[in-house]
Design a protein around this motif. Structure first.
Motif, PDB file in Angstrom:
ATOM      1  N   GLU A  81      50.484 -28.954  36.284  1.00  0.00           N
ATOM      2  CA  GLU A  81      52.084 -29.776  36.299  1.00  0.00           C
ATOM      3  C   GLU A  81      52.914 -28.559  35.811  1.00  0.00           C
ATOM      4  O   GLU A  81      54.064 -28.597  36.438  1.00  0.00           O
ATOM      5  CB  GLU A  81      52.055 -31.015  35.435  1.00  0.00           C
ATOM      6  CG  GLU A  81      51.264 -32.215  35.973  1.00  0.00           C
ATOM      7  CD  GLU A  81      51.500 -32.573  37.228  1.00  0.00           C
ATOM      8  OE1 GLU A  81      52.844 -32.728  37.436  1.00  0.00           O
ATOM      9  OE2 GLU A  81      50.591 -33.096  38.066  1.00  0.00           O
ATOM     10  N   ASN A 119      59.329 -29.020  44.789  1.00  0.00           N
ATOM     11  CA  ASN A 119      58.120 -30.095  44.916  1.00  0.00           C
ATOM     12  C   ASN A 119      58.491 -31.443  43.990  1.00  0.00           C
ATOM     13  O   ASN A 119      57.871 -32.419  44.401  1.00  0.00           O
ATOM     14  CB  ASN A 119      56.795 -29.187  44.330  1.00  0.00           C
ATOM     15  CG  ASN A 119      56.373 -28.085  45.343  1.00  0.00           C
ATOM     16  OD1 ASN A 119      55.531 -28.589  46.292  1.00  0.00           O
ATOM     17  ND2 ASN A 119      56.998 -26.854  45.072  1.00  0.00           N
ATOM     18  N   THR A 120      58.861 -31.321  42.939  1.00  0.00           N
ATOM     19  CA  THR A 120      58.979 -32.491  42.012  1.00  0.00           C
ATOM     20  C   THR A 120      59.958 -33.263  42.672  1.00  0.00           C
ATOM     21  O   THR A 120      59.709 -34.589  43.000  1.00  0.00           O
ATOM     22  CB  THR A 120      59.964 -31.910  40.809  1.00  0.00           C
ATOM     23  OG1 THR A 120      59.048 -30.981  40.172  1.00  0.00           O
ATOM     24  CG2 THR A 120      59.904 -33.284  39.961  1.00  0.00           C
ATOM     25  N   LYS A 127      58.232 -34.950  45.774  1.00  0.00           N
ATOM     26  CA  LYS A 127      57.232 -35.918  45.333  1.00  0.00           C
ATOM     27  C   LYS A 127      58.021 -37.588  44.866  1.00  0.00           C
ATOM     28  O   LYS A 127      57.780 -38.445  45.310  1.00  0.00           O
ATOM     29  CB  LYS A 127      56.544 -35.630  44.222  1.00  0.00           C
ATOM     30  CG  LYS A 127      55.337 -36.516  43.664  1.00  0.00           C
ATOM     31  CD  LYS A 127      54.399 -35.985  42.783  1.00  0.00           C
ATOM     32  CE  LYS A 127      53.173 -36.591  42.292  1.00  0.00           C
ATOM     33  NZ  LYS A 127      53.740 -37.808  41.189  1.00  0.00           N
ATOM     34  N   GLN A 128      58.949 -37.306  44.076  1.00  0.00           N
ATOM     35  CA  GLN A 128      59.602 -38.345  43.476  1.00  0.00           C
ATOM     36  C   GLN A 128      60.433 -39.109  44.681  1.00  0.00           C
ATOM     37  O   GLN A 128      60.380 -40.312  44.855  1.00  0.00           O
ATOM     38  CB  GLN A 128      60.666 -37.774  42.683  1.00  0.00           C
ATOM     39  CG  GLN A 128      60.348 -37.511  41.240  1.00  0.00           C
ATOM     40  CD  GLN A 128      61.217 -36.766  40.245  1.00  0.00           C
ATOM     41  OE1 GLN A 128      62.414 -36.821  40.585  1.00  0.00           O
ATOM     42  NE2 GLN A 128      60.909 -36.486  38.897  1.00  0.00           N
ATOM     43  N   GLU A 132      57.699 -40.925  47.134  1.00  0.00           N
ATOM     44  CA  GLU A 132      56.944 -42.099  46.182  1.00  0.00           C
ATOM     45  C   GLU A 132      58.086 -43.207  46.248  1.00  0.00           C
ATOM     46  O   GLU A 132      57.782 -44.311  46.357  1.00  0.00           O
ATOM     47  CB  GLU A 132      56.575 -41.589  44.855  1.00  0.00           C
ATOM     48  CG  GLU A 132      55.271 -40.874  45.308  1.00  0.00           C
ATOM     49  CD  GLU A 132      54.742 -40.388  43.776  1.00  0.00           C
ATOM     50  OE1 GLU A 132      53.359 -39.858  43.919  1.00  0.00           O
ATOM     51  OE2 GLU A 132      55.473 -40.397  42.957  1.00  0.00           O
ATOM     52  N   VAL A 174      52.127 -39.314  48.244  1.00  0.00           N
ATOM     53  CA  VAL A 174      51.915 -38.096  48.078  1.00  0.00           C
ATOM     54  C   VAL A 174      50.643 -37.282  47.328  1.00  0.00           C
ATOM     55  O   VAL A 174      50.284 -38.000  46.499  1.00  0.00           O
ATOM     56  CB  VAL A 174      53.292 -37.596  47.089  1.00  0.00           C
ATOM     57  CG1 VAL A 174      53.245 -36.024  47.091  1.00  0.00           C
ATOM     58  CG2 VAL A 174      54.431 -38.022  47.713  1.00  0.00           C
ATOM     59  N   LYS A 175      50.257 -36.378  48.074  1.00  0.00           N
ATOM     60  CA  LYS A 175      48.793 -35.936  47.592  1.00  0.00           C
ATOM     61  C   LYS A 175      49.277 -34.376  46.960  1.00  0.00           C
ATOM     62  O   LYS A 175      50.045 -33.974  47.688  1.00  0.00           O
ATOM     63  CB  LYS A 175      47.736 -35.742  48.611  1.00  0.00           C
ATOM     64  CG  LYS A 175      47.208 -37.334  49.063  1.00  0.00           C
ATOM     65  CD  LYS A 175      46.341 -37.103  50.171  1.00  0.00           C
ATOM     66  CE  LYS A 175      45.922 -38.492  50.503  1.00  0.00           C
ATOM     67  NZ  LYS A 175      44.915 -38.427  51.443  1.00  0.00           N
ATOM     68  N   LYS A 176      48.339 -33.860  46.305  1.00  0.00           N
ATOM     69  CA  LYS A 176      48.742 -32.520  45.604  1.00  0.00           C
ATOM     70  C   LYS A 176      47.793 -31.546  46.496  1.00  0.00           C
ATOM     71  O   LYS A 176      46.466 -31.776  46.849  1.00  0.00           O
ATOM     72  CB  LYS A 176      48.001 -32.497  43.982  1.00  0.00           C
ATOM     73  CG  LYS A 176      48.743 -32.010  43.195  1.00  0.00           C
ATOM     74  CD  LYS A 176      48.554 -31.918  41.992  1.00  0.00           C
ATOM     75  CE  LYS A 176      49.507 -31.328  40.791  1.00  0.00           C
ATOM     76  NZ  LYS A 176      48.952 -31.268  39.582  1.00  0.00           N
ATOM     77  N   TYR A 216      52.600 -30.122  47.246  1.00  0.00           N
ATOM     78  CA  TYR A 216      52.321 -31.267  47.638  1.00  0.00           C
ATOM     79  C   TYR A 216      52.355 -31.585  49.120  1.00  0.00           C
ATOM     80  O   TYR A 216      52.774 -30.722  50.047  1.00  0.00           O
ATOM     81  CB  TYR A 216      53.440 -32.493  47.165  1.00  0.00           C
ATOM     82  CG  TYR A 216      53.467 -32.439  45.665  1.00  0.00           C
ATOM     83  CD1 TYR A 216      52.524 -33.067  45.075  1.00  0.00           C
ATOM     84  CD2 TYR A 216      54.546 -32.154  44.878  1.00  0.00           C
ATOM     85  CE1 TYR A 216      52.396 -33.290  43.493  1.00  0.00           C
ATOM     86  CE2 TYR A 216      54.534 -32.354  43.533  1.00  0.00           C
ATOM     87  CZ  TYR A 216      53.458 -32.843  42.745  1.00  0.00           C
ATOM     88  OH  TYR A 216      53.384 -32.833  41.491  1.00  0.00           O
ATOM     89  N   ILE A 244      51.846 -34.709  52.551  1.00  0.00           N
ATOM     90  CA  ILE A 244      51.663 -36.339  52.909  1.00  0.00           C
ATOM     91  C   ILE A 244      50.950 -36.487  54.037  1.00  0.00           C
ATOM     92  O   ILE A 244      51.299 -35.673  55.248  1.00  0.00           O
ATOM     93  CB  ILE A 244      53.094 -36.928  52.925  1.00  0.00           C
ATOM     94  CG1 ILE A 244      54.018 -37.111  51.676  1.00  0.00           C
ATOM     95  CG2 ILE A 244      53.006 -38.323  53.674  1.00  0.00           C
ATOM     96  CD1 ILE A 244      55.322 -37.533  51.818  1.00  0.00           C
ATOM     97  N   THR A 250      55.532 -29.293  51.396  1.00  0.00           N
ATOM     98  CA  THR A 250      56.579 -28.833  50.717  1.00  0.00           C
ATOM     99  C   THR A 250      56.522 -27.120  51.234  1.00  0.00           C
ATOM    100  O   THR A 250      55.547 -26.701  51.640  1.00  0.00           O
ATOM    101  CB  THR A 250      56.557 -28.832  49.196  1.00  0.00           C
ATOM    102  OG1 THR A 250      55.227 -28.537  48.765  1.00  0.00           O
ATOM    103  CG2 THR A 250      57.000 -30.203  48.692  1.00  0.00           C
TER     104      THR A 250
END
Lengths: 112, 497
Positions: free
Chosen positions: B134, B141-142, B145-146, B149, B155-157, B297, B299, B312
């Motif tokens: 993290e 990227n943050t 994801k936010q 979602e 969202v996958k890592k 991340y 999708i 991303t």
């Protein structure tokens, strides 16, 4: 040719680049392309100049910014796909040459 | 004058990327005498300076090899390590449905669960493939994801093959600290240690059975030491492995058609390119996407039904400027806010069609003939709209993307369907990017519809194998290097037999 390149670049980037340094970078990048691509891009600049002469009776570097922008947009929307692609290729090179210069990338907040 | 290399090799490997590097590693570990020919320079960590104007030389044609119709701009690497020297390290195992179709529809029965899992487990360890902690995830990227979602997306890592990454963000220009685990850093040094010889600046001109004709170009003195002087050479070996990548492997075969006296109509065909657009949007917040690791991340929930992935991304100023499809004041205003920019890359799955192919021109240079299908076009537009939704949800205030004719901002949120539309998508004006070409020398069990057999051996040949992404019968749908390494491992094993 150099004046024409600078005038076209100015229209694309909407800024006046420092001429000598910009041309140096432009040709540095251009010479990294294969011979065919180099020839085509330089030929396109000549073709654009011919269009400028036909439409405005002046070379492309001596028409106003507004007219040059109009001309480039007209070719960018032309029915011939290769002309549209060519203008995009030239646009890409002009932008890449500008924004890959240290001082210009620093001016937009890019920090290494 | 062509000089003959007196030394006899067991194997000559053309190309040093994900395919060639793995083959060289496996064969040299078993004591086979390998000669690796690589057309690019041998750039090590100290040669990467993070500057676009210099580092674009790592790619053929500064990173834009255009298709004949100028609708595709292919970023193909010309360097020791091939694409592994410039990739971000995004590591995907081939999806199960793809492997299943390769087994059932193309006869690649060697792709058993045991072989696939054992091989990829090995690469997980060897290349340090893992998810980012993290603490290493940057703002772009943050926010991605936010926002995704909030919109109900899953969202996958991503898994990455990096070690001690300092988050410089310049992966595509080469890593200055060797944090990226690719053939440049892992397999090739090991192969060289085990006796493999590497000649860089070496273009394979033609091949014949057990024979490679190649030209060594002059390398920059004092920068790149080479083991052969510039000139034309011929070398012989028991086995020849073509791993020059999707652009060049078919081209070498096509140039060699007379010498090989073989006529396979499938050479170069069934090319897929994993067509992509890089999208950029100005956020209300300052975003230091140029710092930290660029990709964390993705999708994939739209993969099956709509045919695309979202990941991303990050690009430096010159490439970002090129990617924003406008010019003049509008363009300058967007670029002026570079330090507020979010980036997303969309990747569409294209079908393997016979008419999409690599061919050669009169000079013998590769030519990409590729027409984007209506299905792919629809998929791309849907993906752009989806990325636009994420941008707006993440707080972006302005962006200009392909398939639209204007700057889009928060007030256009309800009009994305109208503003981003197929009728505005012109690939001449906004060419697709591709860094994941696949196919062209597909593997199969009949020479009627493939170029090599299921051992990777060129149909009708005694000594010629292929080991790169050109083997793929169809698109693998994900970033392909792990699948290349998987197939290259199989080919190397067959050579050892």
């Amino acid at each position: 040719m150099n004046e024409k390149i600078i005038s076209i670049a100015q229209t694309f980037i909407s800024k006046t680049p420092e001429k000598e340094a910009y041309l140096k970078n432009f040709f540095h990048l251009l010479h990294g392309f294969d011979q065919d691509s180099q020839k085509k891009l330089l030929l396109l600049i000549k073709v654009l100049n011919v269009f400028s002469n036909l439409r405005y009776f002046k070379p492309i570097n001596r028409i106003s910014e507004i007219k040059r922008n109009k001309l480039l947009h007209a070719i960018y929307n032309a029915p011939i796909s290769k002309l549209r692609g060519g203008v995009n290729g030239l646009r890409s090179l002009c932008l890449l040459a500008f924004y890959s210069m240290d001082e210009n990338r620093a001016s937009i907040g890019y920090k290494v | 004058m062509t000089q003959k290399l007196e030394k006899k090799y067991d194997v000559i490997i053309i190309g040093s990327g994900a395919g060639g590097g793995v083959v060289a590693d496996i064969l040299s570990q078993k004591g086979l005498k390998c000669l690796i020919l690589e057309s690019g320079a041998y750039r090590k960590a100290e040669h990467f300076n993070q500057k676009e104007k210099d580092m674009s030389a790592i790619y053929y044609n500064r990173g834009a090899v255009f298709s004949k119709n100028m609708h595709i701009a292919l970023a193909a690497t010309n360097a020791v390590g091939g694409s592994t020297s410039v990739y971000t390290g995004v590591s995907f195992r081939p999806p199960k449905d793809v492997l299943e179709s390769w087994k059932t529809e193309h006869g690649l029965s060697f792709l058993s669960d045991d072989f696939v899992n054992d091989t990829l487990d090995y690469f997980d360890k060897d290349l340090s493939i893992h998810e980012l902690p993290e603490s290493a995830i940057n703002q772009n990227n943050t926010y991605f994801k936010q926002a995704a979602e909030k919109l109900g997306m899953k969202v996958k890592k991503l898994k990455l093959n990096i070690d001690n990454c300092s988050g410089q963000g310049f992966c595509n220009l080469g890593c200055t600290i060797n944090a990226k685990r690719g053939t440049l850093v892992v397999q090739l040094p090991r192969a060289i240690k085990n006796g493999a010889e590497l000649v860089h600046h070496a273009n394979a001109d033609k091949i014949a059975e057990n024979t490679v004709y190649f030209t060594v170009r002059k390398a920059k003195e004092g920068v790149f030491e080479n083991s052969l002087e510039s000139g034309s050479y011929v070398a012989h070996a028991h086995t020849i492995v073509l791993a020059a990548g999707v652009l060049h492997t078919p081209a070498i075969l096509l140039r060699s058609a007379k010498l090989l006296t073989l006529k396979n109509p499938n050479i170069g065909r069934y090319l897929t390119i994993h067509p992509a657009f890089n999208l950029h949007a100005v956020n209300k917040d300052k975003i230091s996407n140029y710092k930290g690791f660029p990709k964390a991340y993705y999708i994939d929930q739209f993969s099956d039904k709509e045919g695309y992935y979202l990941e991303t991304s990050f690009y430096y100023p010159g490439i970002t400027a090129k990617n924003i499809p406008c010019w003049g004041e509008q363009h300058a205003a967007l670029m002026a806010q570079y330090d507020h920019m979010m980036s997303i890359i969309i990747l569409s799955h294209d079908k393997a069609l016979a008419n999409n192919r690599i061919t050669i021109n009169k000079k013998g240079q590769p030519v990409i003939e590729y027409t984007v299908s209506a299905e792919t076009k629809t998929s791309l537009v849907k993906a752009i709209r989806k990325a636009a939704e994420i941008f707006l949800e993440a707080g972006c205030i302005a962006f200009r993307v392909p398939a639209s004719r204007q700057i889009i901002g928060l007030t256009e949120r309800d009009r994305l369907k109208d503003l981003i539309h197929e009728k505005y998508l012109d690939f001449a004006q906004t060419p697709l990017s591709t860094a994941h070409p696949q196919g062209g020398c597909r593997m199969g069990i009949s020479d009627k519809n493939s170029v090599v057999d299921d051992n990777g051996k060129f149909w009708g040949s005694k000594s010629i194998y292929i080991a790169d992404a050109s083997l793929f019968p169809t698109s693998v749908k994900v970033n392909p290097y792990e699948t290349v390494m998987l197939l290259a491992t199989h080919v190397a094993n067959q050579i050892l037999k």
